[in-house]
Design a protein around this motif. Structure first.
Motif, PDB file in Angstrom:
ATOM      1  N   GLU A 552      -2.874  -7.172   9.331  1.00 31.79           N
ATOM      2  CA  GLU A 552      -2.228  -8.798   8.779  1.00 31.79           C
ATOM      3  C   GLU A 552      -2.159  -8.452   7.757  1.00 31.79           C
ATOM      4  N   GLU A 553      -3.457  -8.534   6.967  1.00 32.22           N
ATOM      5  CA  GLU A 553      -3.650  -8.732   5.530  1.00 32.22           C
ATOM      6  C   GLU A 553      -3.104  -7.934   4.625  1.00 32.22           C
ATOM      7  N   ASP A 554      -3.027  -6.936   5.175  1.00 26.36           N
ATOM      8  CA  ASP A 554      -2.057  -5.900   4.278  1.00 26.36           C
ATOM      9  C   ASP A 554      -0.734  -5.948   3.818  1.00 26.36           C
ATOM     10  N   ALA A 555       0.120  -6.516   5.297  1.00 26.58           N
ATOM     11  CA  ALA A 555       1.456  -6.832   5.147  1.00 26.58           C
ATOM     12  C   ALA A 555       1.683  -8.170   4.504  1.00 26.58           C
ATOM     13  N   ARG A 556       0.381  -9.109   3.803  1.00 24.51           N
ATOM     14  CA  ARG A 556       0.578 -10.658   3.537  1.00 24.51           C
ATOM     15  C   ARG A 556       1.037  -9.877   1.925  1.00 24.51           C
ATOM     16  N   LYS A 557      -0.343  -9.761   1.886  1.00 23.34           N
ATOM     17  CA  LYS A 557      -0.490  -8.571   0.762  1.00 23.34           C
ATOM     18  C   LYS A 557       0.375  -8.213   0.032  1.00 23.34           C
ATOM     19  N   ALA A 558       1.687  -7.355   0.638  1.00 27.36           N
ATOM     20  CA  ALA A 558       2.448  -6.559   0.167  1.00 27.36           C
ATOM     21  C   ALA A 558       3.823  -7.560   0.315  1.00 27.36           C
ATOM     22  N   VAL A 559       3.939  -8.783   0.962  1.00 25.44           N
ATOM     23  CA  VAL A 559       4.874  -9.154   1.240  1.00 25.44           C
ATOM     24  C   VAL A 559       4.394 -10.025  -0.186  1.00 25.44           C
ATOM     25  N   GLN A 560       3.361 -11.060  -0.710  1.00 23.40           N
ATOM     26  CA  GLN A 560       3.368 -11.436  -1.827  1.00 23.40           C
ATOM     27  C   GLN A 560       3.632 -10.708  -3.078  1.00 23.40           C
ATOM     28  N   LYS A 561       3.045  -9.555  -2.695  1.00 25.37           N
ATOM     29  CA  LYS A 561       3.331  -8.482  -4.190  1.00 25.37           C
ATOM     30  C   LYS A 561       5.064  -8.313  -4.638  1.00 25.37           C
ATOM     31  N   ALA A 562       5.782  -8.778  -3.570  1.00 25.78           N
ATOM     32  CA  ALA A 562       7.445  -8.483  -3.402  1.00 25.78           C
ATOM     33  C   ALA A 562       7.729  -9.788  -3.627  1.00 25.78           C
ATOM     34  N   ILE A 563       7.031 -11.410  -3.837  1.00 24.84           N
ATOM     35  CA  ILE A 563       7.596 -12.419  -3.846  1.00 24.84           C
ATOM     36  C   ILE A 563       7.852 -12.954  -5.578  1.00 24.84           C
ATOM     37  N   ASP A 564       5.957 -11.646  -6.308  1.00 28.17           N
ATOM     38  CA  ASP A 564       5.458 -11.846  -7.809  1.00 28.17           C
ATOM     39  C   ASP A 564       6.780 -10.437  -8.394  1.00 28.17           C
ATOM     40  N   LEU A 565       7.310  -9.924  -7.489  1.00 28.59           N
ATOM     41  CA  LEU A 565       8.646  -9.308  -8.482  1.00 28.59           C
ATOM     42  C   LEU A 565       9.906  -9.828  -8.450  1.00 28.59           C
ATOM     43  N   ALA A 566      10.032 -10.311  -7.613  1.00 34.76           N
ATOM     44  CA  ALA A 566      11.395 -11.199  -7.766  1.00 34.76           C
ATOM     45  C   ALA A 566      10.759 -12.302  -6.841  1.00 34.76           C
ATOM     46  N   PRO A 567      10.753 -13.674  -7.655  1.00 37.85           N
ATOM     47  CA  PRO A 567      10.214 -14.711  -7.055  1.00 37.85           C
ATOM     48  C   PRO A 567      11.318 -15.609  -7.221  1.00 37.85           C
ATOM     49  N   LEU A 568      12.170 -15.153  -7.626  1.00 36.11           N
ATOM     50  CA  LEU A 568      13.694 -16.397  -6.986  1.00 36.11           C
ATOM     51  C   LEU A 568      14.454 -15.965  -5.804  1.00 36.11           C
ATOM     52  N   TYR A 569      14.356 -14.835  -5.927  1.00 40.93           N
ATOM     53  CA  TYR A 569      15.030 -13.825  -4.110  1.00 40.93           C
ATOM     54  C   TYR A 569      14.459 -14.059  -2.481  1.00 40.93           C
ATOM     55  N   GLU A 570      15.562 -14.492  -2.326  1.00 43.03           N
ATOM     56  CA  GLU A 570      15.559 -15.117  -1.296  1.00 43.03           C
ATOM     57  C   GLU A 570      15.250 -14.751  -0.242  1.00 43.03           C
ATOM     58  N   GLU A 571      14.802 -13.293  -0.318  1.00 46.22           N
ATOM     59  CA  GLU A 571      15.249 -12.167   1.006  1.00 46.22           C
ATOM     60  C   GLU A 571      13.364 -11.479   0.810  1.00 46.22           C
ATOM     61  N   SER A 572      12.815 -12.252  -0.523  1.00 45.95           N
ATOM     62  CA  SER A 572      11.263 -11.624  -0.749  1.00 45.95           C
ATOM     63  C   SER A 572      10.308 -13.197   0.261  1.00 45.95           C
ATOM     64  N   ARG A 573      11.544 -14.048  -0.449  1.00 42.37           N
ATOM     65  CA  ARG A 573      10.302 -16.035   0.121  1.00 42.37           C
ATOM     66  C   ARG A 573      10.636 -15.405   1.585  1.00 42.37           C
ATOM     67  N   MET A 574      12.093 -15.010   3.171  1.00 43.53           N
ATOM     68  CA  MET A 574      12.149 -14.722   4.052  1.00 43.53           C
ATOM     69  C   MET A 574      10.881 -14.246   4.730  1.00 43.53           C
ATOM     70  N   ALA A 575      11.056 -12.764   3.417  1.00 42.09           N
ATOM     71  CA  ALA A 575       9.907 -11.896   3.994  1.00 42.09           C
ATOM     72  C   ALA A 575       8.664 -12.405   4.737  1.00 42.09           C
ATOM     73  N   MET A 576       7.957 -13.286   3.423  1.00 37.16           N
ATOM     74  CA  MET A 576       6.849 -14.014   4.603  1.00 37.16           C
ATOM     75  C   MET A 576       6.486 -14.924   4.857  1.00 37.16           C
ATOM     76  N   GLY A 577       8.153 -15.895   5.750  1.00 41.79           N
ATOM     77  CA  GLY A 577       8.518 -16.127   6.971  1.00 41.79           C
ATOM     78  C   GLY A 577       8.116 -15.488   8.207  1.00 41.79           C
ATOM     79  N   MET A 578       8.865 -14.720   8.306  1.00 43.35           N
ATOM     80  CA  MET A 578       9.122 -13.715   9.779  1.00 43.35           C
ATOM     81  C   MET A 578       7.451 -12.646   9.338  1.00 43.35           C
ATOM     82  N   HIS A 579       7.147 -12.914   7.876  1.00 41.68           N
ATOM     83  CA  HIS A 579       5.325 -12.653   8.634  1.00 41.68           C
ATOM     84  C   HIS A 579       4.320 -13.614   9.211  1.00 41.68           C
ATOM     85  N   TYR A 580       4.569 -14.381   9.044  1.00 41.30           N
ATOM     86  CA  TYR A 580       4.108 -15.680   9.631  1.00 41.30           C
ATOM     87  C   TYR A 580       4.608 -15.614  10.901  1.00 41.30           C
TER      88      TYR A 580
END
Length: 627
Positions: A552-580
């Motif tokens: 779980e923690e590794d997955a959350r960090k990976a999603v957060q990394k993607a959000i940092d790299l693509a902060p305005l993208y629906e895909e990266s934000r949506m991935a956090m919802g899917m993870h939760y």
């Protein structure tokens, strides 16, 4: 020896002009290898007799630019991005130096012009196939042209790049038609070719190329009239009137042929709402990170995502390029790169203009002849370089091997336009010519080795992509494994293979099989992330693999990394919802999906959207609360 080198060079140019017409290198490798062989043959034959000496100042400026760009590219953060620039730089240097030395005699340049004419005819034929309605036609069997319909592309995927090539040919043809040697039939054919190329530019609907054509045409006309004024003043006013009439007729014909297409283009993409302005903003934001030397080769691939302006339309795709070669040079190679590029441009134009002046003041009084292949190529090259310099302010055609190398050939013509050493003294810079020869050998050897080393990996990756399209997952994995084995520094190969493993995984699989597939996916995706830590897609896929392994923690960090790299993208934000949601944190998941709703770049129709998860989850939560 010169015949062998020239023949190899012309064959390489023909192969490059047909196949190396996109930003990726896969179709460039055959021509790159041929260029390497031609350069090696010329370089290893240390002393070759040439008819005219090239300008040492021009050679020095190109040497400085090439060595800087290669050095900065070598130190770039992402090797596979730098590779794309490095091999184009190497090919350009080989083409430039061969044009300035071995192919300096007018008869060889006429042969070079013949190759460009053949390529132009081929491009126009393929453009006609596109215009007839087969917009996806590609000259390589099994591949399709992926650009939008309505704009011809010839051998090129992007119509703007076709327009850049055609603008080169327009001015070289005009130079030979007005000032070159040859009979009336040859000049008539050149005139027809120039008109056909201009119409092709119009049907490509490239506004940048049209602007460049206008500026280059104005410069060519001014230079031509000045030349006539200096040499045959009694014809000046007759030619001026004829030139005005010809320009008016040509403009009218072009307007009638392309008016409908250009009107549609302007209505679909108004100039005042051009997305380029926002793309330039993000490129300048990248430039601010490292203003002196830039962020590295083609780093705008990723920084264009990370630094995407919030004002950009929510459905505007990833820009990939800055659509302005000068701004992209600032972003990737900094002020040093831009200053050197401008220096090269100015020095070569100055040398070309100097030749025209020398011809008028010294050569013409001795011969009384204004018809010369050397003069025609110099005039045409000046107009073409001016046109493409303007066009480069709106497009990225020098990131394509075919147009970049053709541009290098034009610069080689200006570096050695054909000064007679007996009647012209030039600046001598000690050591420039031996150093140029040594760099030629290294560049040629590098081109040949690179083609042999990297071409198989790119081909295996292309085969894997075709297998994916045909839903042959076994073949896809087999080809990707070959690509990884051949090119272990390419993160995209690992990413695609990691995705292939993920697509085979299902929660219903036996635990041993599930762990094996997910474990392989994690290894490949972690490798991709380590090779390119700037690409947001890699940690997104890695998060899915981590979630499957219950990390779980590794997955959350990976999603957060993607959000940092693509902060305005629906895909990266949506991935956090899917993870939760996977971990039963439904309230956090709903908030993440609502955040994805307001993303600055939204997925297109047919792709996963935030609402595909938000409303089913909300309904499931209501039913659970009701029970």
């Amino acid at each position: 020896m010169k015949l062998l080198v020239t023949s190899l060079f012309l064959i390489a140019l023909l192969v490059i002009g047909v196949f190396a017409t996109e930003t990726r290198l896969m179709f460039f490798w055959p021509g790159c290898a041929l260029l390497g062989i031609a350069g090696l043959v010329a370089g290893l034959r240390w002393k070759l007799r040439i008819n005219f000496p090239p300008s040492d100042v021009c050679l020095a400026s190109v040497l400085a630019l090439t060595l800087y760009l290669l050095g900065r590219a070598w130190l770039s953060p992402v090797e596979v991005y730098a590779r794309e620039d490095i091999y184009i730089f190497l090919g350009c240097f080989v083409a430039y130096l061969l044009t300035a030395t071995v192919v300096s005699h007018p008869r060889w340049r006429v042969a070079l012009m013949v190759v460009l004419v053949i390529l132009t005819v081929g491009n126009l034929i393929v453009g006609f196939i596109h215009f007839s309605g087969n917009w996806a036609y590609h000259v390589v069997p099994g591949f399709v042209r992926t650009f939008e319909t309505g704009r011809i592309g010839g051998f090129y995927t992007n119509p703007n790049h076709l327009a850049a090539f055609l603008s080169f040919v327009v001015f070289l043809s005009a130079g030979q038609m007005f000032f070159g040697r040859g009979g009336a039939s040859i000049k008539l054919l050149l005139g027809f070719l120039a008109v056909a190329a201009v119409i092709g530019i119009g049907l490509s609907m490239s506004r940048g190329a049209m602007l460049g054509l206008a500026v280059g045409g104005f410069g060519f006309a001014i230079l031509s009239f000045l030349l006539v004024w200096k040499t045959q003043r009694h014809l000046f006013f007759k030619l001026l009137v004829g030139g005005i009439i010809l320009a008016a007729l040509g403009g009218t014909v072009l307007y009638m042929v392309t008016n409908e297409q250009m009107t549609k283009r302007m209505m679909g993409s108004p100039a005042q709402q051009d997305v380029r302005l926002l793309i330039w903003q993000s490129a300048m934001d990248q430039h601010a990170l490292q203003p002196v030397t830039g962020a590295g080769s083609r780093m705008f691939y990723d920084y264009g995502v990370t630094l995407r302006p919030a004002a950009m339309a929510v459905y505007s795709p990833e820009p990939e390029f800055a659509h302005n070669e000068y701004i992209q040079m600032l972003a990737d190679y900094g002020w040093v790169g831009l200053v050197l590029v401008l220096l090269v441009l100015l020095v070569h134009l100055w040398n070309g203009l100097g030749f025209v002046r020398w011809f008028a003041m010294q050569k013409f009084p001795l011969t009384g002849q204004l018809q010369s292949h050397s003069l025609g190529f110099a005039m045409g090259a000046c107009g073409a370089v001016l046109a493409t310099a303007v066009h480069a302010g709106l497009d990225f055609h020098f990131h394509v091997a075919a147009t970049a190398i053709t541009g290098a050939i034009l610069m080689g013509m200006l570096a050695n336009p054909g000064f007679d050493s007996e009647s012209h003294s030039s600046v001598k810079l000690r050591g420039v010519r031996p150093l140029s020869k040594m760099v030629l050998i290294v560049a040629a050897l590098g081109s040949l080795v690179g083609a042999v080393h990297y071409a198989p990996g790119d081909w295996y990756a292309a085969k894997a992509h075709m297998a994916e399209k045909s839903a042959d997952m076994h073949a896809r994995l087999e080809w990707l494994s070959k690509a990884v084995e051949r090119d272990a520094m390419n993160p995209e190969h690992y990413y695609q293979r990691g995705l292939a493993y993920l697509e085979q995984w299902k929660p219903s699989l036996p635990e041993s099989v599930s762990k094996r597939l997910l474990g392989k996916a994690v290894v490949d995706l972690e490798t991709a992330c380590s090779l390119n830590s700037h690409r947001y897609l890699y940690p997104l896929a890695l998060a899915d693999a981590y979630d499957g392994l219950r990390r779980e923690e590794d997955a959350r960090k990976a999603v957060q990394k993607a959000i940092d790299l693509a902060p305005l993208y629906e895909e990266s934000r949506m991935a956090m919802g899917m993870h939760y949601q996977r971990w039963g944190k439904n309230e956090e998941a709903l908030k993440a999906y609502e955040w994805a709703r307001d993303a600055g770049l939204q997925n297109r129709d047919g792709e996963m959207r935030w609402l595909d998860f938000y409303f089913p989850l909300k309904e499931a939560m209501k039913q659970k609360d009701g029970k």
